[in-house]
Design an enzyme around this catalytic site. Sequence first.
Site, PDB file in Angstrom:
ATOM      1  N   SER A  14      11.989  -2.464   6.996  1.00 31.15           N
ATOM      2  CA  SER A  14      10.667  -3.323   8.141  1.00 31.15           C
ATOM      3  C   SER A  14      11.510  -4.069   9.149  1.00 31.15           C
ATOM      4  O   SER A  14      12.910  -4.846   8.768  1.00 31.15           O
ATOM      5  CB  SER A  14      10.414  -3.563   6.954  1.00 31.15           C
ATOM      6  OG  SER A  14       9.419  -5.136   7.379  1.00 31.15           O
ATOM      7  N   LYS A  65      -0.251  -1.462  -1.211  1.00 31.73           N
ATOM      8  CA  LYS A  65      -0.874  -2.336  -0.954  1.00 31.73           C
ATOM      9  C   LYS A  65      -2.318  -2.647  -1.738  1.00 31.73           C
ATOM     10  O   LYS A  65      -3.363  -3.935  -1.658  1.00 31.73           O
ATOM     11  CB  LYS A  65      -1.285  -1.538  -0.018  1.00 31.73           C
ATOM     12  CG  LYS A  65      -0.191  -1.992   1.372  1.00 31.73           C
ATOM     13  CD  LYS A  65      -1.121  -1.072   3.006  1.00 31.73           C
ATOM     14  CE  LYS A  65      -0.037  -1.499   3.691  1.00 31.73           C
ATOM     15  NZ  LYS A  65      -0.476  -1.186   5.270  1.00 31.73           N
ATOM     16  N   ASN A  86      -2.505  -6.489   2.557  1.00 31.03           N
ATOM     17  CA  ASN A  86      -1.237  -6.258   3.120  1.00 31.03           C
ATOM     18  C   ASN A  86      -0.755  -7.732   3.408  1.00 31.03           C
ATOM     19  O   ASN A  86       0.746  -7.934   3.891  1.00 31.03           O
ATOM     20  CB  ASN A  86      -1.356  -5.557   4.709  1.00 31.03           C
ATOM     21  CG  ASN A  86      -1.893  -6.624   5.969  1.00 31.03           C
ATOM     22  OD1 ASN A  86      -2.716  -7.143   5.636  1.00 31.03           O
ATOM     23  ND2 ASN A  86      -1.092  -5.968   7.001  1.00 31.03           N
ATOM     24  N   ASP A 101      -3.855  -5.325   8.704  1.00 32.32           N
ATOM     25  CA  ASP A 101      -3.874  -4.056   9.226  1.00 32.32           C
ATOM     26  C   ASP A 101      -5.236  -3.176  10.338  1.00 32.32           C
ATOM     27  O   ASP A 101      -4.699  -2.845  11.388  1.00 32.32           O
ATOM     28  CB  ASP A 101      -3.567  -3.079   8.452  1.00 32.32           C
ATOM     29  CG  ASP A 101      -2.598  -2.879   7.777  1.00 32.32           C
ATOM     30  OD1 ASP A 101      -1.234  -3.312   8.682  1.00 32.32           O
ATOM     31  OD2 ASP A 101      -2.323  -2.752   6.657  1.00 32.32           O
ATOM     32  N   GLY A 125      -5.294  11.759   9.941  1.00 31.76           N
ATOM     33  CA  GLY A 125      -5.505  11.174   8.375  1.00 31.76           C
ATOM     34  C   GLY A 125      -6.778  10.191   7.507  1.00 31.76           C
ATOM     35  O   GLY A 125      -7.418   9.532   8.000  1.00 31.76           O
ATOM     36  N   ALA A 126      -6.935   9.859   6.575  1.00 33.23           N
ATOM     37  CA  ALA A 126      -7.403   9.459   5.887  1.00 33.23           C
ATOM     38  C   ALA A 126      -6.739   8.756   4.352  1.00 33.23           C
ATOM     39  O   ALA A 126      -7.388   8.225   3.489  1.00 33.23           O
ATOM     40  CB  ALA A 126      -7.936  10.821   5.087  1.00 33.23           C
ATOM     41  N   LYS A 152      -9.790  17.570   2.432  1.00 37.66           N
ATOM     42  CA  LYS A 152     -11.233  17.070   3.279  1.00 37.66           C
ATOM     43  C   LYS A 152     -11.517  16.369   2.127  1.00 37.66           C
ATOM     44  O   LYS A 152     -12.275  15.859   2.709  1.00 37.66           O
ATOM     45  CB  LYS A 152     -11.711  18.556   3.218  1.00 37.66           C
ATOM     46  CG  LYS A 152     -13.117  18.345   3.624  1.00 37.66           C
ATOM     47  CD  LYS A 152     -13.767  19.793   4.265  1.00 37.66           C
ATOM     48  CE  LYS A 152     -15.222  19.594   4.526  1.00 37.66           C
ATOM     49  NZ  LYS A 152     -15.430  20.772   4.962  1.00 37.66           N
TER      50      LYS A 152
END
Length: 276
Positions: A14, A65, A86, A101, A125-126, A152
């Site tokens: 981080s 998260k 976050n 975010d 992305g999902a 999907k």
Amino acid sequence: MKRFAVIGDPIKHSMSPYMHNDLFQHYQIDARYDRVHIEKGMLETGLELLKKDGLAGFNVTVPHKTDILPFLDELDPLCKEIGAVNTVVNENGKWIGYNTDGAGYLAGILKVMPELKDKKTLMIGAGGAARAIYFTLAHHGVETIDIVNRTKVRAEQLKAACPYPVQTAILSAEAAEQQLGEYDLIIQTTSIGMSPEIDDSPLDVTNIKENALISDIIYNPLEPKILQEGKSRGAIVQNGIEMFVYQGALAFEKWLGLMPDTDRMRKNVRKQLGGN
């Protein structure tokens, strides 16, 4: 001294401590920001220790998260819709969860694409980051956000969960690559192309239109392969430093009531990553 932290697993990588500790020094705030490693499955125990330590606030990164939600006293409305946290603020002993975010991403993208609402957008992305960005952009009024994702079903779930009006088609990678020239903005939210797998790319951008914007939330490397390939075809590119800086700035503001110098933050992060 006020104490702040970032929790996650892994956490050694981080960059947040560099960013926030520099700001504390710059603004002469008596505070410290640390990394706290809490393994997956050990969140409840880890949070009990943080509560005893009386932290003024902390950031939350993967894989906590979503798991942290039941341990918080309150959730910001947009954070509740997104279903992920976050940033946590300690207000008189109550832990209040936020998600900076999506708002951080939006702040960064508006710098390069101020007229965002009517831009046809494709999101790759999902996952958790995609969810925060998708909900925030839809809430902002972006009219069309298509999604391409390896699974999907997960993309369909993301589309169905969004409480804000937005037109979304779920595409295969092949279909997305064929019609890439239709999009003004391509948002890359996966970890594909992140160091050390720097030769990987989530999508072939051969058909991208000139002056389209490719935005990747990865910032290590500073220019992932998809950005290199997009730039070579005349696209405008943005890496993940903007989102990282603005989500951090918004968290800092929630903790201390002060919007910090984002130029300073950006320079500091670039310096730590060996860029200019």
